[in-house]
Motif scaffolding. Structure first.
Motif, PDB file in Angstrom:
ATOM      1  N   GLU A 105       0.821  -1.203   0.000  1.00 47.72           N
ATOM      2  CA  GLU A 105       0.000   0.000   0.000  1.00 47.72           C
ATOM      3  C   GLU A 105       0.862   1.263   0.000  1.00 47.72           C
ATOM      4  N   LYS A 109       1.225   4.065  -2.925  1.00 54.25           N
ATOM      5  CA  LYS A 109       0.934   5.469  -2.657  1.00 54.25           C
ATOM      6  C   LYS A 109       2.010   6.351  -3.291  1.00 54.25           C
TER       7      LYS A 109
ATOM      8  N   ASP B 272     -11.182   1.622   2.260  1.00 52.72           N
ATOM      9  CA  ASP B 272      -9.821   2.130   2.153  1.00 52.72           C
ATOM     10  C   ASP B 272      -8.956   1.558   3.285  1.00 52.72           C
ATOM     11  N   ARG B 273      -9.063   0.281   3.509  1.00 53.81           N
ATOM     12  CA  ARG B 273      -8.335  -0.421   4.561  1.00 53.81           C
ATOM     13  C   ARG B 273      -8.466   0.254   5.927  1.00 53.81           C
ATOM     14  N   ARG B 275      -9.383   3.248   6.655  1.00 52.84           N
ATOM     15  CA  ARG B 275      -9.144   4.684   6.763  1.00 52.84           C
ATOM     16  C   ARG B 275     -10.425   5.473   6.624  1.00 52.84           C
ATOM     17  N   LYS B 276     -11.468   4.831   6.106  1.00 53.72           N
ATOM     18  CA  LYS B 276     -12.744   5.525   5.956  1.00 53.72           C
ATOM     19  C   LYS B 276     -13.847   4.681   6.568  1.00 53.72           C
ATOM     20  N   LYS B 290     -13.532  10.388   6.926  1.00 52.24           N
ATOM     21  CA  LYS B 290     -12.153   9.986   6.726  1.00 52.24           C
ATOM     22  C   LYS B 290     -11.526   9.968   8.115  1.00 52.24           C
TER      23      LYS B 290
END
Lengths: 321, 641, 530
Positions: A105, A109, B272-273, B275-276, B290
């Motif tokens: 990940e 990014k 989002d893994r 994150r959200k 978020k």
């Protein structure tokens, strides 16, 4: 078969060498490496210490082909590879385990695409005991009971050699544990596959290098430790392993690794940042080709690891396209 | 002419003063700045979490949350090995459907299906249930406070493992979910409480482990309507009917965030893994946040307290920071490391300080000056032995050697003072009565050198028969069998000697300097008044040199605390908390060296390691400051002339 | 007798004994290192053992020992031939051995790869691959001839290196132009690219030539067999040195000994650092420490002078002093991490962005290098220098300072003409301590620029000569790496001891030099108070 029985008759001396007595032959179908032109520049590799020596050997061989390539190699643990690839400090990221989700990940990014994983050699992780240890075999269940605090495989705790099935003078001695530090891929691999993601005991002596694990085991009759098979010396022997208790036991030899019967076999990787549809920088690409060539795989054997069969090497080369 | 020179030199003086002030300040600011930069890295560990509500909920999040259903069936895709589906049917029963896919080496697939019912009689009506993410366990909660667990992992049909009365007050269990890793079960009830449970082996329980209450997490004031485990770490989102959402973390038992949806939540999902977070109401209105939760697993109790981790039988201080997989519960208790640092330093100082100070006293006060010129450089060279050399020898040479001759070492602890006593008696007539003896004044230690040699040799020779006679030929075995003490090859004695070896010359050199700097007139006066040379040294010279001696010990201490390579190479880096001499240890500094290459930049581990660096600094700071204050008091008392 | 105790004479003896113990420890350390390293270069005789089962093994006796459980006596042999046996060492029970022999015609070959070969000469192939008489003299002659020819290829290699560098320079230029805008500079780029293509062609031609000649040389080969009779063909180029240990005289062995020391000091490492020389590591270590001293000495002294002579004594100064003292105790690894974050990523990264934006993401300064390593170590050792300098300034009696000022000298004059000279011994002690610490520090270096293999030195004939951005090798790290991470740790162990000895020698040499200097200073400047 005959050979095996001869070995069994042989004194303990032979035991130490038995595990790797037969020298592994490289697949004859592997392509020989062809040097091309215009390969120059700097190449930097940061990552696994299991692969550290292999990378160094490859670098030496590669430098012979291209005297003007400048190669720098650092190997402090597999976990150092992803940050180095992400920071751009290295073009090659040798790792003894696949990247974790978080690492991929982070990579994505920065670059916007996934890292490319190239398998370059096979390794069988060995459980080493002192050369004088009479033990014949172990199962991973028992190894888990020896090394783990949480014992996810379910066997009761093993603290003395007697509980591991040893009789005689050694039986009453407490088992002394040697292992790797957490930066190493070996640590993680062993934890995942043998301990089923359980925790190591507090008493596992975490050594900063595989050689030091082997040294520790060689100097301590009651010791047990794990590291790559390539680190074996005359002072230790690799214990044949089975997955489940009372299961079939397999030695850590090439045939068993290839057939997938040896329970602790793994692939060693080099990660690169390759933009999809674009070739790698020439030096990097040639280095990987060299590693996957016949010469490169002979070096793998020299370092004590197992080479890829030709078909697997070809498969890996496809990822470079 | 003269005034021009004076002017010039004045100008130079002012210029120099300015440059030195600027340069000095710069260096000092730079050096101290390091501390702040290090501290700065660790501070974000304690930042609280924030959430930012997204102005618009993206379509993919909408679909994600739409997939979340809390009906009467749950199914799990098990990667390449198939899938499993569990349906709650009437009569407190479950129907299990399993698809198995087997793949051989050549890639051929074989599919098999399996279907069965779980019909075990239960103590109450099932109010909620949860199928583990890996499809291996099925949990159910009843309306009267019972928890039920089935094992679905085997080849055959599912097996009821246990029914546990979780709550004595028969409260209704309203929500269940397994935390990432599928080991711990979070339980929400009608009183708004959230607890986590995991299987723990209890004495007499046989092969199966039993669910036990591990953590009480910050709860709600309303009944818990839903639990959602984060796919990122061991966090959990707790919902109530009114739309209050609390993010809590299992290990640290921290309340991370409180969100208000402002509407009843019908479905929720992490995206989002982790994150959200998206929630939606029954009518399809969705809200998304978020989340920024920097280090949820860190709290004071996880760093310094005992924590009951997954898979453990009781709360413990544990350091085991990483694994190859993501669903690992990091164990970052600094206590074993602090303990290890203290243990190593203490043993090393116990070994080094007496040796170094007495040695320095001897060298500065009694030794013949011609020899002194040789001995001091020799010790200084000893100071120069790189720590990596000491560590290498300690780990690969001394540790195995000691392992073999441990009894000899113990015997020598007795033998050396004994032989010394003998030597002292023997020495007296020689020293006082013969001309040769008088000439030897100042060279005594040369006579001691062979005695040390001989004593060690004797102890070694004595050890073999003694070990055979008293300990059955193997002291370590005897220790383990009789006293239950485990002798480890990489133990604290090795550390004490190796670290002591590194510290001795430092203390020695500085202390010797301080002792030699005491003006000769003081000792001369003392000697003239009839004091013996020892009395002079002990009562006159040492007190006036105490400030220097203190700073010597202080610097030695600093070195011992911070020494990395020796501890790293000579111990097993085992995070054990035991004062046993025969165990290894793991020190803060070696821990940093071992783990920092692996720590992801600015991750929890990275910052925790920096925090341990700060801790290390504070340790030395407190001790140094105390020593400095003491030193100043001594300086006042015994003021330097 | 009572008086004897009262006067404290026994305590004097006890103190003497502690000193003896300290010296004993030092001597033991030296003895262990010397004992384990000096023997490494001696060409040991080879023994051939016939075992009970009739098999033959040959090697050098390296150790004897007993079985840990059964107490059976046994021998450890270095059997070499790693490519055949996969392990260099082998344990044999004493009782297994039926016969021992020392065959005169046994060969010990040091090879470029796979470690040593122990065996017998079977066949020999001359320059064209034709069979020639297989004896020692011919072998040596052919070997020398091959090595000579190989040396003759050096000029080609040099030329190739030159071409390659030129090509690399062009590549960087092109990269820069492309970065500035490939359309605007397309003409210039095309010119450069063409130039580069030419160079590449020339390079390839030379490379082809080189490969051909190498292949030619590889025809000269020898067939050796091990004790058991397995034969192995070795091109003579692969062989570094040839010995027949059992028929060598002591003088010849001494000669070989010196030759190996020379190799150690001046050659590059081989076989993943377990064989060959240590030159890059020696060079890297010394250069790094010198660079460090250049940074740490002046700054440390200035800071100390400021603290002691210029700053007004007070709470603040006291606090600062305590802080500086404390910093001497901060674990070195923390400095390593700081260096990584501040120098490498911070300053190095900014430098890259400013000066080499076209090369990103490949960093120039934004990665570990000798400059950052020296700076990190300078930071690490500055507190030591500060503390030592301060301490020695403090020990100068007030009277001297006042005397100088009373005679009309300015503060600065007092400082340079009176105080500093008197403080020099103390400052030197600080420098010695800091250098010694720097040479042995490994933990922080691992983060900021030390690598396992970097045969390219940070200092060479190419402009600008000093390549501060290059990574380097370090003896201390070498010890750690080879001792703890080498795959063939048994074979590598003597090498670790040798490296240890070398590192120790360097440290001792530097320290002694500084100590001598200090003593001279002391004699010149110390005043007697008595």
């Amino acid at each position: 078969m005959l050979k095996k029985s001869v070995l069994a008759l042989c004194a303990t001396v032979c035991m130490a060498t038995a595990a790797h007595a037969e020298k592994v032959k490289v697949d004859a179908k592997l392509p020989a490496y062809k040097a091309t032109s215009g390969v120059s520049g700097n190449l930097s590799s940061i990552g696994s210490d299991t692969l550290n020596n292999l990378m160094t050997y490859w670098a030496e061989g590669f430098k012979k082909k291209y005297p003007n390539v400048n190669i720098q190699i650092e190997g402090k643990g597999s976990s150092t590879a992803p940050p180095a690839l992400i920071a751009g400090t290295a073009q090659l990221g040798p790792m003894s385990r696949p990247m974790k989700g978080k690492e991929i990940e982070d990579f994505e990014k920065k670059y916007g695409y996934k890292p490319t994983k190239i398998g370059v050699a096979l390794d069988s992780l060995a459980v080493f005991v002192n050369k004088d240890n009479p033990i014949k075999s172990l199962s991973l269940d028992e190894v888990d009971a020896i090394f783990s605090k949480t014992r996810k495989r379910g066997l009761p705790e093993i603290t003395t050699w007697q509980q591991a099935g040893v009789t005689g003078a050694l039986a009453a001695k407490p088992i002394s544990l040697f292992g790797r530090n957490s930066a190493s891929g070996t640590y993680g691999y062993f934890k995942e596959h043998t301990l089923k993601n359980g925790d190591y005991k507090n008493t596992v002596k975490e050594q900063p290098g595989s050689a030091s694990v082997v040294e520790g085991v060689a100097k301590d009759i009651a010791a047990i430790g794990y590291s790559g098979i390539g680190y074996a010396t005359s002072g230790v022997k690799a214990v044949p392993l089975s997955d489940k208790k009372d299961g079939t036991v397999y030695e850590a030899n090439y045939a068993n690794v290839l057939s997938g019967k040896y329970p602790l076999a793994r692939m060693l990787y080099i990660y690169v940042a390759k933009k999809p549809g674009q070739p790698l920088p020439k030096v990097t690409e040639e280095f990987l080709k060299f590693a996957l060539s016949k010469e490169g795989q002979q070096i793998v054997v020299k370092d004590g690891y197992d080479p890829l069969p030709a078909s697997a090497a070809a498969e890996q080369l496809k990822a470079l396209k | 002419m003269a005034s021009r020179i004076v002017d010039k030199s004045r100008r130079n003086d002012r210029l120099a003063a300015w440059i030195i002030k600027a340069g000095g300040l710069f260096v000092i600011v730079a050096v101290i700045g390091i501390l702040f930069l290090i501290a700065k890295v660790s501070v974000p560990l304690f930042y609280s979490a924030t959430a930012e509500r997204l102005a618009e909920v993206p379509a993919e999040l909408q679909t994600l949350v739409a997939e979340d259903s809390t009906g009467t069936s749950q199914s799990r895709e098990l990667g390449e090995t198939g899938s499993i589906r569990v349906q709650l049917i009437s009569g407190n029963q479950f129907e299990v459907q399993r698809q198995l896919v087997e793949k051989d080496v050549l890639g051929n697939e074989k599919k098999t299906g399996q279907q069965y019912r779980l019909t075990d009689p239960l103590p109450g009506n099932i109010s909620t249930f949860w199928l583990g993410r890996k499809g291996q366990s099925l949990y159910a909660g009843t309306d009267n406070g019972w928890l039920v667990r089935w094992d679905l992992s085997g080849e055959g049909e599912g097996r009821l493992i246990e029914t546990v009365q979780a709550f004595k007050d028969h409260r209704r269990i309203t929500a269940l979910a397994t935390i990432l890793g599928d080991y711990s079960l979070a339980v929400g009830d009608e009183k708004g409480q959230v607890t986590t449970w995991m299987p723990v082996s209890k004495p007499g329980s046989g092969e199966d482990k039993h669910l036990a209450l591990i953590h009480r997490l910050p709860g709600l004031s309303q009944p818990v309507s839903r639990l959602l485990a984060s796919p990122r770490d061991k966090s959990l989102a707790v919902f109530d009917k009114q739309g209050t959402i609390k993010m809590v973390h299992m290990t640290s038992e921290r309340l991370l965030l409180e969100l208000k949806a402002g509407m009843p939540v019908a479905a929720a999902a992490f995206a989002d893994r982790g994150r959200k977070l998206v929630v939606s109401s029954a009518d399809g209105k969705a809200i998304a946040w978020k989340l920024s939760i920097p280090h949820p697993e860190v709290s004071f109790s996880t760093l310094f307290g005992k924590v009951w981790y997954e898979g453990y039988d009781k709360p413990e201080y544990v350091w085991q920071s990483s694994a190859a997989t993501d669903d690992f519960e990091p164990k970052i208790s600094l206590m074993p490391l602090v303990f290890g640092t203290f243990k190593a330093t203490l043993f090393a100082m116990l070994f080094a300080v007496p040796l170094a100070l007495l040695g320095a006293l001897y060298t500065s006060q009694f030794m013949a000056p011609s020899l002194k010129g040789r001995i001091k450089p020799a010790v200084e060279i000893m100071a120069a032995v790189p720590s990596v050399v000491v560590g290498f020898l300690a780990g690969l040479w001394l540790a195995p050697l000691m392992d073999e001759h441990i009894l000899a070492l113990f015997i020598s602890f007795v033998m050396v003072p004994l032989m010394l006593l003998v030597a002292i008696f023997a020495w007296r007539p020689l020293a006082e009565n013969t001309a040769f003896g008088r000439r030897l004044k100042g060279y005594e230690f040369l006579g001691m050198l062979p005695i040390v040699f001989v004593t060690l040799w004797l102890s070694w020779k004595l050890a073999i028969p003694l070990e055979a006679a008293l300990f059955g030929g193997d002291l370590k075995q005897w220790l383990y069998g009789t006293l239950g003490v485990n002798y480890d090859q990489r133990n604290s004695i090795v550390i004490a000697v190796a670290l002591g070896f590194a510290v001795i010359p430092i203390i020695f050199t500085i202390a010797e300097d301080a002792l030699s700097n005491v003006p000769r007139n003081l000792s001369a006066a003392s000697l003239a008044l009839g004091a013996s040379r020892w009395q002079t040294a002990w009562r006159v010279v040492l007190p006036s040199a105490l400030p220097g001696v203190f700073s010597a010990i202080m610097i030695g201490f600093g070195r011992a605390v911070g020494e990395t390579m020796i501890v790293l190479m000579a111990t097993g880096n085992t995070p054990i908390m035991s004062w046993s001499l025969f165990n290894g240890l793991r020190s803060l500094s070696a821990n940093i060296a071992v783990e920092i290459p692996e720590a992801p930049l600015f991750g929890t581990l990275y910052r925790t390691l920096f925090l341990s660096a700060v801790l290390l600094f504070m340790l030395t700071f407190i001790i140094n400051t105390a020593a400095e204050l003491l030193r100043q008091r001594f300086r006042k008392k015994y003021g330097r002339y | 007798m009572k008086n004897y105790w009262k006067r404290g004479e026994p305590m004097v003896l006890a103190a003497g004994a502690t000193l003896a113990l300290i010296l004993f420890m030092t001597l033991t350390l030296l003895a262990v290192i010397l004992g384990n390293s000096l023997g490494y270069f001696w060409v040991k005789d080879m023994v051939q053992l016939k075992l009970k089962d009739g098999s033959l093994i040959m090697g050098q006796l390296t150790a004897t020992g007993r079985h840990a459980l059964t107490d059976v006596e046994r021998l450890q042999l270095k059997v070499g031939n790693r490519d055949l046996y996969s392990q260099d060492f082998r344990w044999v029970d004493d009782s297994e051995v039926v016969e021992r022999a020392k065959p005169d015609d046994a060969y010990l070959l040091e090879r470029r790869e796979h470690g040593n070969f122990f065996g017998f000469l079977k066949e020999l192939k001359g320059a064209e691959g034709e069979p020639v008489t297989a004896d020692y003299v011919t072998l040596m002659k052919l070997h020398t001839a091959v090595l000579d020819k190989q040396r003759g290829l050096k000029s080609i290699k040099k030329e190739m290196s030159r071409l390659n560098q030129a090509s690399e320079q062009l590549r960087l230029k092109i990269q820069k132009l492309e970065y500035k805008g490939s359309e605007v500079n397309s003409a210039a780029i095309a010119v450069l690219a063409e130039e580069r293509a030419k160079l590449t062609m020339a390079f390839d031609a030379l490379n082809e030539q080189l490969n051909q000649k190498q292949a030619e040389l590889n025809k000269t080969a020898a067939v050796f067999s091990d004790a058991a009779g397995t034969s192995k063909e070795l091109p003579l180029l692969e062989i570094v040195k040839i010995y027949q240990p059992n028929s060598m005289s002591a003088v010849a062995k001494a000669g070989a000994y010196l030759g190996k020391i020379r190799e150690l000091l001046f050659d590059d490492p081989r076989e993943s650092n377990t064989e060959g020389g240590l030159f890059p590591a020696i060079f890297g270590t010394i250069l790094m420490v010198l660079l460090m001293s250049v940074f740490s000495l002046p700054f440390g002294v200035i800071a100390a002078i400021y603290l002691r002579e210029y700053a007004r004594e007070g709470r603040l100064v006291q606090l600062v002093r305590i802080a500086v003292n404390n910093l001497a105790g901060v674990p070195s690894i923390v400095y390593g991490v700081f260096g990584l974050g501040f120098f490498v990523y911070g300053i190095g990264g900014s430098l890259d962005k400013l000066f080499f934006p076209e090369r990103l993401p490949t960093p120039v300064f934004g990665t570990g290098g000798i400059l950052w390593a020296s700076l990190t170590l300078a930071l690490l050792t500055v507190p030591v220098v500060i503390v030592a300098t301060e301490e020695s300034l403090a020990s100068i009696p007030k009277g001297i300072r006042e005397g100088s000022l009373a005679l009309g000298a300015t503060k600065f004059q007092t400082l340079t003409k009176v105080l500093l000279p008197m403080a020099t011994p103390g400052i030197m002690t600080g420098l010695v301590l800091s250098m010694a610490r720097a040479v042995g520090e490994v933990a922080p270096l691992m983060l900021v620029g030390v690598v396992k293999l970097a045969p390219t030195l940070p200092f060479d004939g190419q402009f600008p000569f000093f390549h501060m951005d290059r990574k380097f090798m370090h003896l201390g790290f070498h010890i750690f790496d080879v001792g703890f991470q080498s795959p063939n740790v048994e074979a590598a162990k003597p090498m670790v001891y040798v490296t240890t000895l070398l590192l120790l020698l360097i440290v001792i040499a530097a320290t002694s030099l500084a100590i001598r200097f200090r003593n001279q200073m002391r004699r010149r400047y110390t005043t007697s108070h008595f």
